[in-house]
Enzyme design. Structure first.
Site, PDB file in Angstrom:
ATOM      1  N   TYR A 110       3.131  -4.318  -7.010  1.00  0.00           N
ATOM      2  CA  TYR A 110       2.268  -3.553  -5.975  1.00  0.00           C
ATOM      3  C   TYR A 110       2.589  -2.038  -6.565  1.00  0.00           C
ATOM      4  O   TYR A 110       3.394  -1.363  -6.838  1.00  0.00           O
ATOM      5  CB  TYR A 110       3.182  -3.459  -4.591  1.00  0.00           C
ATOM      6  CG  TYR A 110       2.930  -4.849  -3.719  1.00  0.00           C
ATOM      7  CD1 TYR A 110       1.946  -5.734  -4.183  1.00  0.00           C
ATOM      8  CD2 TYR A 110       3.856  -5.317  -2.644  1.00  0.00           C
ATOM      9  CE1 TYR A 110       1.738  -7.050  -3.491  1.00  0.00           C
ATOM     10  CE2 TYR A 110       3.604  -6.534  -2.204  1.00  0.00           C
ATOM     11  CZ  TYR A 110       2.556  -7.337  -2.522  1.00  0.00           C
ATOM     12  OH  TYR A 110       2.350  -8.447  -1.775  1.00  0.00           O
ATOM     13  N   ASN A 122       1.757 -18.479  -1.310  1.00  0.00           N
ATOM     14  CA  ASN A 122       0.632 -19.026  -1.782  1.00  0.00           C
ATOM     15  C   ASN A 122       0.680 -20.234  -2.396  1.00  0.00           C
ATOM     16  O   ASN A 122      -0.202 -20.855  -3.265  1.00  0.00           O
ATOM     17  CB  ASN A 122      -0.348 -17.976  -2.771  1.00  0.00           C
ATOM     18  CG  ASN A 122      -0.443 -16.583  -2.168  1.00  0.00           C
ATOM     19  OD1 ASN A 122      -1.097 -16.572  -1.125  1.00  0.00           O
ATOM     20  ND2 ASN A 122       0.005 -15.430  -2.884  1.00  0.00           N
ATOM     21  N   ARG A 174       0.870  -1.227  -0.069  1.00  0.00           N
ATOM     22  CA  ARG A 174      -0.018   0.115  -0.013  1.00  0.00           C
ATOM     23  C   ARG A 174       0.843   1.178   0.056  1.00  0.00           C
ATOM     24  O   ARG A 174       0.225   2.286   0.139  1.00  0.00           O
ATOM     25  CB  ARG A 174      -0.895  -0.018   1.051  1.00  0.00           C
ATOM     26  CG  ARG A 174      -2.017  -1.294   1.195  1.00  0.00           C
ATOM     27  CD  ARG A 174      -2.592  -1.351   2.547  1.00  0.00           C
ATOM     28  NE  ARG A 174      -3.453  -2.772   2.773  1.00  0.00           N
ATOM     29  CZ  ARG A 174      -4.459  -2.672   2.371  1.00  0.00           C
ATOM     30  NH1 ARG A 174      -5.376  -1.891   1.529  1.00  0.00           N
ATOM     31  NH2 ARG A 174      -5.305  -4.254   2.289  1.00  0.00           N
ATOM     32  N   GLY A 201       0.555  -4.449   6.705  1.00  0.00           N
ATOM     33  CA  GLY A 201       0.429  -3.681   5.617  1.00  0.00           C
ATOM     34  C   GLY A 201      -0.186  -2.138   5.829  1.00  0.00           C
ATOM     35  O   GLY A 201      -0.507  -1.605   4.826  1.00  0.00           O
ATOM     36  N   SER A 234      -1.968  -9.992   4.988  1.00  0.00           N
ATOM     37  CA  SER A 234      -3.255  -9.509   5.349  1.00  0.00           C
ATOM     38  C   SER A 234      -3.520 -10.020   6.861  1.00  0.00           C
ATOM     39  O   SER A 234      -4.702 -10.574   6.874  1.00  0.00           O
ATOM     40  CB  SER A 234      -4.232  -9.896   4.452  1.00  0.00           C
ATOM     41  OG  SER A 234      -4.340  -9.141   3.186  1.00  0.00           O
ATOM     42  N   ASP A 286       8.702  -6.289   2.698  1.00  0.00           N
ATOM     43  CA  ASP A 286       8.080  -7.024   1.680  1.00  0.00           C
ATOM     44  C   ASP A 286       7.670  -6.306   0.561  1.00  0.00           C
ATOM     45  O   ASP A 286       6.764  -5.409   0.517  1.00  0.00           O
ATOM     46  CB  ASP A 286       7.042  -7.763   2.357  1.00  0.00           C
ATOM     47  CG  ASP A 286       6.405  -8.721   1.445  1.00  0.00           C
ATOM     48  OD1 ASP A 286       7.145  -9.582   0.567  1.00  0.00           O
ATOM     49  OD2 ASP A 286       5.125  -8.814   1.108  1.00  0.00           O
TER      50      ASP A 286
HETATM   51  N1  LIG Z   1       1.509 -12.716  -0.988  1.00  0.00           N
HETATM   52  C1  LIG Z   1       0.328 -12.192  -1.285  1.00  0.00           C
HETATM   53  O1  LIG Z   1      -0.464 -13.009  -2.279  1.00  0.00           O
HETATM   54  C2  LIG Z   1       0.150 -11.240  -0.563  1.00  0.00           C
HETATM   55  C3  LIG Z   1      -1.205 -10.601  -0.637  1.00  0.00           C
HETATM   56  C4  LIG Z   1      -1.578  -9.408  -0.216  1.00  0.00           C
HETATM   57  C5  LIG Z   1      -0.783  -9.068   0.505  1.00  0.00           C
HETATM   58  N2  LIG Z   1       0.443  -9.384   0.736  1.00  0.00           N
HETATM   59  C6  LIG Z   1       1.418  -8.595   1.879  1.00  0.00           C
HETATM   60  O2  LIG Z   1       1.101  -8.382   3.055  1.00  0.00           O
HETATM   61  C7  LIG Z   1       1.162  -7.132   3.349  1.00  0.00           C
HETATM   62  C8  LIG Z   1       0.066  -7.036   4.251  1.00  0.00           C
HETATM   63  O3  LIG Z   1      -1.221  -7.063   3.531  1.00  0.00           O
HETATM   64  P1  LIG Z   1      -2.642  -5.910   3.899  1.00  0.00           P
HETATM   65  O4  LIG Z   1      -2.149  -4.762   3.849  1.00  0.00           O
HETATM   66  O5  LIG Z   1      -3.770  -6.568   3.318  1.00  0.00           O
HETATM   67  O6  LIG Z   1      -2.736  -6.303   5.278  1.00  0.00           O
HETATM   68  P2  LIG Z   1      -3.318  -5.539   6.773  1.00  0.00           P
HETATM   69  O7  LIG Z   1      -2.136  -5.302   7.686  1.00  0.00           O
HETATM   70  O8  LIG Z   1      -4.159  -6.776   7.296  1.00  0.00           O
HETATM   71  O9  LIG Z   1      -4.242  -4.531   6.290  1.00  0.00           O
HETATM   72  C9  LIG Z   1      -3.841  -3.161   6.201  1.00  0.00           C
HETATM   73  C10 LIG Z   1      -4.938  -2.313   5.933  1.00  0.00           C
HETATM   74  O10 LIG Z   1      -5.758  -2.363   6.846  1.00  0.00           O
HETATM   75  C11 LIG Z   1      -5.969  -0.877   7.215  1.00  0.00           C
HETATM   76  N3  LIG Z   1      -6.428  -0.957   8.564  1.00  0.00           N
HETATM   77  C12 LIG Z   1      -7.515  -0.214   9.144  1.00  0.00           C
HETATM   78  N4  LIG Z   1      -7.552  -0.188  10.644  1.00  0.00           N
HETATM   79  C13 LIG Z   1      -6.325  -0.749  11.063  1.00  0.00           C
HETATM   80  C14 LIG Z   1      -5.700  -1.200  12.163  1.00  0.00           C
HETATM   81  N5  LIG Z   1      -6.374  -0.775  13.312  1.00  0.00           N
HETATM   82  N6  LIG Z   1      -4.511  -1.676  12.330  1.00  0.00           N
HETATM   83  C15 LIG Z   1      -3.983  -2.018  11.047  1.00  0.00           C
HETATM   84  N7  LIG Z   1      -4.580  -1.969   9.858  1.00  0.00           N
HETATM   85  C16 LIG Z   1      -5.500  -1.031   9.829  1.00  0.00           C
HETATM   86  C17 LIG Z   1      -4.792  -0.124   7.100  1.00  0.00           C
HETATM   87  O11 LIG Z   1      -4.902   1.405   6.649  1.00  0.00           O
HETATM   88  P3  LIG Z   1      -3.955   2.291   7.393  1.00  0.00           P
HETATM   89  O12 LIG Z   1      -2.806   2.100   6.667  1.00  0.00           O
HETATM   90  O13 LIG Z   1      -4.870   3.345   7.621  1.00  0.00           O
HETATM   91  O14 LIG Z   1      -3.756   1.570   8.877  1.00  0.00           O
HETATM   92  C18 LIG Z   1      -4.380  -0.748   5.812  1.00  0.00           C
HETATM   93  O15 LIG Z   1      -5.423  -0.321   4.773  1.00  0.00           O
HETATM   94  C19 LIG Z   1       0.985  -6.407   2.002  1.00  0.00           C
HETATM   95  O16 LIG Z   1       1.689  -5.175   2.458  1.00  0.00           O
HETATM   96  C20 LIG Z   1       1.962  -7.124   1.252  1.00  0.00           C
HETATM   97  O17 LIG Z   1       3.264  -6.895   1.349  1.00  0.00           O
HETATM   98  C21 LIG Z   1       0.759 -10.331   0.065  1.00  0.00           C
END
Ligand SMILES: NC(=O)c1ccc[n+]([C@@H]2O[C@H](COP(=O)([O-])OP(=O)(O)OC[C@H]3O[C@@H](n4cnc5c(N)ncnc54)[C@H](OP(=O)(O)O)[C@@H]3O)[C@@H](O)[C@H]2O)c1
Length: 304
Positions: free
Chosen positions: A51, A147, A21, A269, A214, A46
């Site tokens: 991205y 995955n 993000r 993320g 996630s 990561d």
């Molecule tokens: N290998 C794969 O297929 C795959 C797929 C998806 C992701 N990824 C990796 O995993 C990482 C994390 O994925 P993700 O961003 O979907 O995971 P996440 O950390 O579960 O979600 C982050 C999102 O949740 C929001 N959020 C809302 N309230 C929050 C709170 N209280 N605490 C934390 N976040 C909050 C964040 O907004 P704010 O920024 O406003 O906090 C952000 O938009 C990615 O950056 C990527 O590196 C890998």
């Protein structure tokens, strides 16, 4: 921040920053999230070539340029193999993708390269050739997958010489398939369906680090479950346990992942410094077994 051992090859922070993000973020916000990450002991970052359409790597590369000397203190991971509506483990694509990532990041090498999603047309020999070239040229130090199930890793290992000691998988208290099927063995309920080929147990036997992507999302990017009115019981439990440990709800949800003895690495993320600091605090707390199960059940899971 505690470090975890990854495949006996390296040590890295238990919480990593996922940069999916980060693309398009203005300089001030990039500095704020990166400063918070580093101050809180995060040393693993990561990425993926896709991205932000490559922009996350560009923005991160610009940060590295503004902070000379910082790169050597970091482990930087990127991924390849998704493009134009297909998965692609061809030698040509893997090599081209890594060159693209290095150029966007402004680096000579990345520490880790993951194959993003399994390509059913994979030829392990071709992947092996690509990995050999990347390793001998010094462009990539270590290799892993994302995955993948157990047999797909075994298939790759028929030709790939480098150890594959990382697999990135979705895992959170609401998306808990990795642990759920293993607690419903031989049952007839929906939870007994194994979607990952018993990967959790395989990872522990083979010393493979699961990186949890996630960690706070429900569904496939449907939203965050923290403070979400769709999850009142879970949020009440996160709050109750958080009070005991001095953690926010997000922190407790992170501690829930880090409590598992599989020694997973949490890929956060968020681009919000406050949220990230809360998540990092979780690495200092060990939930009790009872707390772990209470949170699991509060997310709506049942035990047989
Ligand atoms: N290998 C794969 O297929 C795959 C797929 C998806 C992701 N990824 C990796 O995993 C990482 C994390 O994925 P993700 O961003 O979907 O995971 P996440 O950390 O579960 O979600 C982050 C999102 O949740 C929001 N959020 C809302 N309230 C929050 C709170 N209280 N605490 C934390 N976040 C909050 C964040 O907004 P704010 O920024 O406003 O906090 C952000 O938009 C990615 O950056 C990527 O590196 C890998």
């Amino acid at each position: 921040m505690k470090n975890i051992n990854m495949g006996n090859k390296m040590e890295a922070s238990a919480v990593a920053l996922g940069c999916m993000r980060m693309g398009g973020l203005e300089e001030k916000r990039v500095d704020a999230i990166m400063d918070t990450a580093i101050e809180n002991g995060i040393n693993f970052f990561d990425h993926a070539d896709i991205y932000g359409g490559g922009n996350a790597e560009v923005v991160f590369g610009a940060y590295l340029k503004r902070h000379p000397g910082i790169r050597e203190k970091m482990t930087i991971q990127t991924k390849c193999a998704i493009h134009d509506g297909q998965f692609d483990f061809s030698k040509e694509h893997i090599l081209k993708s890594v060159d693209g990532s290095l150029s966007r990041l402004g680096l000579d090498y990345v520490d880790v390269l993951l194959l993003h999603r399994p390509d059913t047309l994979m030829e392990p020999e071709e992947v092996a050739e690509a990995f050999d070239i990347l390793e001998s040229s010094g462009k990539v130090k270590y290799f892993g997958v994302s995955n993948h199930n157990m047999m797909q890793m075994e298939l790759l290992k028929t030709a790939v010489k480098q150890p594959l000691f990382i697999n990135q998988l979705q895992f959170s208290v609401t998306e808990a398939g990795l642990v759920t099927s293993g607690m419903n063995v031989n049952m007839k309920n929906a939870e007994s369906v194994m979607h990952d080929g018993s990967f959790l147990e395989y990872s522990r036997i083979k010393n493979i680090t699961i990186q949890t992507w996630s960690p706070f999302q429900y569904g496939f990017f449907e939203g965050n479950f923290v403070d979400n009115e769709k999850f009142p019981v879970l949020n009440a439990k996160l709050s109750e346990i958080g009070e005991k440990h001095g953690l926010s709800k997000t922190g407790v949800a992170a501690a829930w992942i880090l409590r598992h003895p599989a020694n997973m690495q949490l890929i956060a993320g968020t681009m919000n410094p406050e949220h990230l600091a809360d998540i990092c605090k979780a690495a200092e707390v060990t939930l009790s077994r009872s707390e772990w199960y209470e949170i699991y059940r509060a997310a709506g899971h049942t035990l047989p």
